[in-house]
Design an enzyme around this catalytic site. Structure first.
Site, PDB file in Angstrom:
ATOM      1  N   GLU A 100     -45.478  -6.564  77.979  1.00  0.00           N
ATOM      2  CA  GLU A 100     -45.496  -7.018  79.387  1.00  0.00           C
ATOM      3  C   GLU A 100     -44.345  -6.465  80.212  1.00  0.00           C
ATOM      4  OE1 GLU A 100     -45.721 -11.285  78.547  1.00  0.00           O
ATOM      5  OE2 GLU A 100     -47.856 -11.211  79.033  1.00  0.00           O
TER       6      GLU A 100
HETATM    7  N1  IFG Z   1     -47.658 -13.409  76.157  1.00  0.00           N
HETATM    8  C1  IFG Z   1     -46.242 -13.054  76.006  1.00  0.00           C
HETATM    9  C2  IFG Z   1     -45.369 -14.094  75.338  1.00  0.00           C
HETATM   10  C3  IFG Z   1     -45.751 -15.528  75.698  1.00  0.00           C
HETATM   11  C4  IFG Z   1     -47.239 -15.713  75.437  1.00  0.00           C
HETATM   12  C5  IFG Z   1     -47.632 -17.165  75.603  1.00  0.00           C
HETATM   13  C6  IFG Z   1     -46.868 -11.755  74.024  1.00  0.00           C
HETATM   14  C7  IFG Z   1     -46.625 -10.558  73.162  1.00  0.00           C
HETATM   15  C8  IFG Z   1     -48.011 -14.804  76.372  1.00  0.00           C
HETATM   16  N2  IFG Z   1     -46.175 -11.821  75.185  1.00  0.00           N
HETATM   17  O1  IFG Z   1     -47.645 -12.610  73.664  1.00  0.00           O
HETATM   18  O2  IFG Z   1     -44.010 -13.871  75.722  1.00  0.00           O
HETATM   19  O3  IFG Z   1     -45.411 -15.829  77.017  1.00  0.00           O
HETATM   20  O4  IFG Z   1     -48.916 -17.412  75.081  1.00  0.00           O
END
Ligand code: IFG
Length: 528
Positions: free
Chosen positions: A342
């Site tokens: 992200e």
């Molecule tokens: N995605 C984000 C996490 C977390 C997650 C919560 C990944 C690799 C959503 N990144 O999962 O930091 O916020 O479900």
């Protein structure tokens, strides 16, 4: 005394002996209820179970015997004695001896004559006189001990002395894992979990033969590991968490202690420093890590994708070298996780060289890279492992570039996903993940183009935006983690939800005896 009276007295004497003998037999028989090894609820499901008649009974004079003065074997013997003592009240002796002991013994043997057992397999055989765990490695013995533990009544997990008898049904189990990487991830950045909580999780992982603990040590909301050359990362970056409480961090001594504790349960710790995104805590600690040279405010919300290290500044790579260097020096395991997820405000033309350079720094410190599946946009190093979480195209690209994959599909393996619409904790951006759908999938066929030869294993992340304590953590983690452990260990052809849910249901007394606050999913026939 006349002759008749003498005969009567003899007959009465013999009759009373017979009655006493009968009573003893009935009592013993009562004490040895019908035991069948194949009917015990074992998770993960072992390879082969061959039940036999009878049972081994733990007694005061039962000895835990190891064949030779192998330090790890003796440590395993004491670990087993420690598991058994609280509920039985028996201080089992651990001895190095090859002689069978009169009270029967529990023997731990390292062999190298059984290639089928591989690096983590074991053979557990139980007769009335002896329990014998054989393996090629101490890890295999450790996993045999976990199965032995599950063959004993659930009350064995209690911390106070319980009524016996302590019976282990006779038979033989031959067992070895399908995948070498069977993991759990704890996000200690959104909410900090002190060392004792992490140790409790390590012990719970051990019961299910999990062997990898991925610690998500940094993110926007918190930096959780002391870095001596950059002290403000914890002084500032570790000072808060989601919701604004005081946060916290592991000193290097505490981190080393956690690594050692995990290793004593044959669990490898994998540290993650997420980069270049998910870095607000570092950006708030050191102004120079920001492109505009201004330190960011600390962040206690739950948005993602708004932060990035300044990939154009050399000081950032010095920062990475110091951070990765200090953590790698304290991490005996072969992996360092660089995150990479992200990075929505890092232009791709900057992200790619950044990830390539970060991989080189990790390699320079002797570690292999793991990264979230977005890093497949860069050039994964030959031994880089990509962790699939959301986008199959990223994972497929990684495989196309020769990387192997850890399967952590958010809609199957994310333990912060709500069970269903009634769950008050967790999120559901990837959907609801019931105990059944967390179990009914195969990592080797879930994503077309990713087969068993590319999959190193599975890992179950618990993100902690909404999780602040062990009770809530256990509610989200159990029972789904038990199912993931079985997916990582047992052949898919032998896995069946209708069989598994009965075994899981029978685990309720054991979860309760261990004080695990598990979710009583209505999908599972929980044993009262
Ligand atoms: N995605 C984000 C996490 C977390 C997650 C919560 C990944 C690799 C959503 N990144 O999962 O930091 O916020 O479900």
């Amino acid at each position: 005394m006349n002759y008749d009276k003498k005969i009567m007295r003899k007959i009465l004497g013999i009759a009373s002996l017979v009655l006493v003998a009968a009573a003893v037999i009935i009592a013993c028989r009562h004490e040895v209820p019908e035991q069948n090894m194949a009917e015990k609820c074992l998770i993960p499901l072992p390879g082969t179970i061959t039940p036999q008649e009878g049972a081994f009974m733990l007694k005061k004079k039962t000895v835990i015997a190891v064949d030779k003065d192998n330090e790890q074997l003796l440590a395993l013997g004491h670990y087993l004695a420690g598991l058994l003592k609280p509920a039985t009240g028996i201080e089992f002796k651990v001895k190095t001896t090859s002689r069978l002991t009169p009270g029967g013994d529990i023997r731990l043997t390292l062999t190298n004559d059984d290639p089928d057992l591989g690096k983590e397999g074991y053979e557990l055989s139980v007769t009335r006189r002896r329990i014998h765990i054989k393996a090629n490695t101490p890890a295999g013995i450790f996993y045999g001990v976990q199965t032995l533990r599950q063959l004993l009544p659930p009350a064995i997990e209690k911390k106070t002395v319980q009524e016996g008898p302590w019976l282990v049904p006779a038979g033989t189990i031959t067992d070895a894992p399908l995948y070498s990487y069977r993991g759990f991830m704890l996000d200690v950045s959104r909410h900090f979990f002190p060392p004792d909580d992490v140790k409790k999780i390590i012990d719970e992982m051990a019961l299910f033969k999990l062997n990898r603990l991925h610690l998500h040590l940094s993110d926007d909301q918190g930096w959780r590991i002391e870095i001596k050359s950059w002290p403000k990362l914890t002084e500032v970056g570790g000072s808060t968490e989601v919701g604004g409480d005081k946060g916290g961090y592991y000193t290097q001594e505490q981190y080393k202690d956690l690594v050692a504790y995990a290793a004593s349960r044959y669990i490898t710790i994998i540290p993650e420093i997420d980069m270049p995104g998910h870095t607000n805590a570092a950006l708030a600690s050191y102004a120079e890590l920001n492109c505009d040279g201004k330190a960011r405010d600390l962040y206690t919300g739950t948005n993602v994708g708004f932060s990035t290290l300044c990939t154009k500044k050399e000081v950032v790579y010095k920062f990475l070298d110091d951070v990765i260097g200090e953590i790698s020096a304290m991490t005996p395991g072969p992996w360092f996780h660089i995150g990479g997820d992200e990075s929505h405000v890092t232009p791709m033309e900057e992200y790619i060289p950044f990830i390539n350079r970060a991989q080189e720094i990790v390699a320079r410190h002797g570690k292999q890279v793991i990264g979230w599946d977005e890093i497949s946009n860069a050039t994964p190093q030959p031994n880089t492992i990509v962790q699939f979480w959301a986008r199959a195209d990223n994972a497929k690209r990684a495989v196309g570039k020769g990387a192997r994959v850890i399967m952590s599909p958010a809609n199957k393996a994310y333990l912060d996903m709500q069970y269903d619409s009634t769950t008050t904790l967790g999120l559901h951006w990837a959907g609801y993940v019931g105990v059944d759908s967390a179990y009914i999938w195969d990592p080797a066929t879930l994503v077309p183009g990713i087969g068993r030869e590319q999959v190193v294993g599975v890992e179950s992340p618990l993100w902690t935006e909404t999780i602040t304590n062990m009770k809530d953590l256990e509610y989200m983690v159990f029972p789904r983690l038990a199912g993931h452990a079985e997916i990582g260990w047992s052949e898919p052809a032998r896995r069946d939800w209708n069989d598994y849910k009965v075994r899981l249901g029978n685990f309720a007394p054991r979860f309760e005896a261990m004080g695990i606050n598990f979710y009583h999913s209505p999908l599972v026939p929980w044993k009262e």
